[in-house]
Design a protein around this motif. Structure first.
Motif, PDB file in Angstrom:
ATOM      1  N   THR A 134       3.610  10.215  -9.584  1.00 12.29           N
ATOM      2  CA  THR A 134       2.947  10.368 -10.886  1.00 12.29           C
ATOM      3  C   THR A 134       2.118  11.646 -10.928  1.00 12.29           C
ATOM      4  O   THR A 134       2.159  12.390 -11.910  1.00 12.29           O
ATOM      5  N   LEU A 135       1.363  11.907  -9.877  1.00 11.85           N
ATOM      6  CA  LEU A 135       0.533  13.122  -9.857  1.00 11.85           C
ATOM      7  C   LEU A 135       1.396  14.386  -9.839  1.00 11.85           C
ATOM      8  O   LEU A 135       1.042  15.377 -10.488  1.00 11.85           O
TER       9      LEU A 135
ATOM     10  N   LEU B 250       0.831  -1.198   0.000  1.00  9.23           N
ATOM     11  CA  LEU B 250       0.000   0.000   0.000  1.00  9.23           C
ATOM     12  C   LEU B 250       0.870   1.255   0.000  1.00  9.23           C
ATOM     13  O   LEU B 250       0.605   2.205  -0.745  1.00  9.23           O
ATOM     14  N   ALA B 251       1.923   1.268   0.817  1.00  9.77           N
ATOM     15  CA  ALA B 251       2.819   2.429   0.880  1.00  9.77           C
ATOM     16  C   ALA B 251       3.516   2.644  -0.461  1.00  9.77           C
ATOM     17  O   ALA B 251       3.624   3.783  -0.938  1.00  9.77           O
ATOM     18  N   VAL B 252       3.975   1.577  -1.100  1.00 14.62           N
ATOM     19  CA  VAL B 252       4.626   1.700  -2.414  1.00 14.62           C
ATOM     20  C   VAL B 252       3.628   2.229  -3.440  1.00 14.62           C
ATOM     21  O   VAL B 252       3.952   3.121  -4.235  1.00 14.62           O
ATOM     22  N   GLY B 253       2.418   1.720  -3.423  1.00 13.00           N
ATOM     23  CA  GLY B 253       1.393   2.189  -4.357  1.00 13.00           C
ATOM     24  C   GLY B 253       1.076   3.667  -4.165  1.00 13.00           C
ATOM     25  O   GLY B 253       0.942   4.416  -5.144  1.00 13.00           O
ATOM     26  N   LEU B 254       0.970   4.105  -2.914  1.00 17.52           N
ATOM     27  CA  LEU B 254       0.703   5.520  -2.643  1.00 17.52           C
ATOM     28  C   LEU B 254       1.880   6.399  -3.071  1.00 17.52           C
ATOM     29  O   LEU B 254       1.669   7.499  -3.600  1.00 17.52           O
ATOM     30  N   ALA B 255       3.108   5.912  -2.877  1.00 18.31           N
ATOM     31  CA  ALA B 255       4.289   6.676  -3.304  1.00 18.31           C
ATOM     32  C   ALA B 255       4.315   6.822  -4.826  1.00 18.31           C
ATOM     33  O   ALA B 255       4.583   7.908  -5.349  1.00 18.31           O
ATOM     34  N   VAL B 256       4.022   5.756  -5.546  1.00 17.78           N
ATOM     35  CA  VAL B 256       3.984   5.815  -7.009  1.00 17.78           C
ATOM     36  C   VAL B 256       2.891   6.778  -7.469  1.00 17.78           C
ATOM     37  O   VAL B 256       3.108   7.592  -8.382  1.00 17.78           O
ATOM     38  N   LEU B 257       1.734   6.722  -6.838  1.00 13.73           N
ATOM     39  CA  LEU B 257       0.640   7.633  -7.178  1.00 13.73           C
ATOM     40  C   LEU B 257       1.053   9.081  -6.927  1.00 13.73           C
ATOM     41  O   LEU B 257       0.812   9.959  -7.767  1.00 13.73           O
ATOM     42  N   PHE B 258       1.680   9.356  -5.790  1.00 11.33           N
ATOM     43  CA  PHE B 258       2.120  10.703  -5.439  1.00 11.33           C
ATOM     44  C   PHE B 258       3.117  11.236  -6.474  1.00 11.33           C
ATOM     45  O   PHE B 258       2.974  12.364  -6.962  1.00 11.33           O
TER      46      PHE B 258
END
Length: 165
Positions: free
Chosen positions: A130-131, A120-128
């Protein structure tokens, strides 16, 4: 011909009546009347043990043959005077930590406990990231940060498109 159908229907009815007692719930192991205190302990412990053949169910929730056997085994061990911890240890020794619905935190189960939050933390970091990149690119385009003359490839594409038109 109708007589043959009547015989077949009678045979099916006899078979259904014969099989009905087998479909009834089984009494407690040993056939003795259930002790309410024992049954409460069995169910409490059964809610902590995973059904090994079901998808995410405890042996208390499952009607699979293995779950019924495990509940009967828990009941029998408790009836023999073993503690709930003794029964839990027996199940873990026989089936491994997987049988526990809430496995203990130890080296072998670290990935099980911390894997989902780490993903979940890796996914949120990638999303952050990218945005932020999208926002930075959108800001550069609005400010006129990219001009065709600054980029030879963009200029070549632009002149190529102009020649075709």
């Amino acid at each position: 011909m109708a007589e043959r159908g009547a015989w077949a229907a009678a045979a099916m009815l006899a078979l259904a009546c014969h099989a009905a007692p087998a479909a009834a719930p089984a009494p407690a192991a040993g056939g003795a009347p259930a002790d309410p205190a024992l049954e409460k302990r069995v169910m409490r412990l059964s809610e902590e043990l995973r059904c090994l053949v079901c998808q995410n169910q405890t042996i208390a929730d499952s009607n699979a043959d293995l779950a019924v056997d495990l509940r009967n085994q828990v009941r029998e061990q408790l009836r023999q005077g073993k503690s709930e911890d003794d029964v839990r240890r027996f199940m873990v020794a026989r089936y491994g930590d997987f049988v526990l619905y809430r496995p203990p935190l130890k080296a072998a189960t670290l990935l099980l406990w911390f894997g989902p939050p780490a993903l979940l933390a890796v996914g949120l970091a990638v999303l952050f990231v990218t945005l932020r990149r999208r926002r930075a690119l959108a800001g550069a385009d609005e400010e006129g940060g990219l001009v065709e003359d600054d980029d030879p490839a963009a200029a070549a594409l632009g002149s190529d498109a102009a020649r075709r038109a």
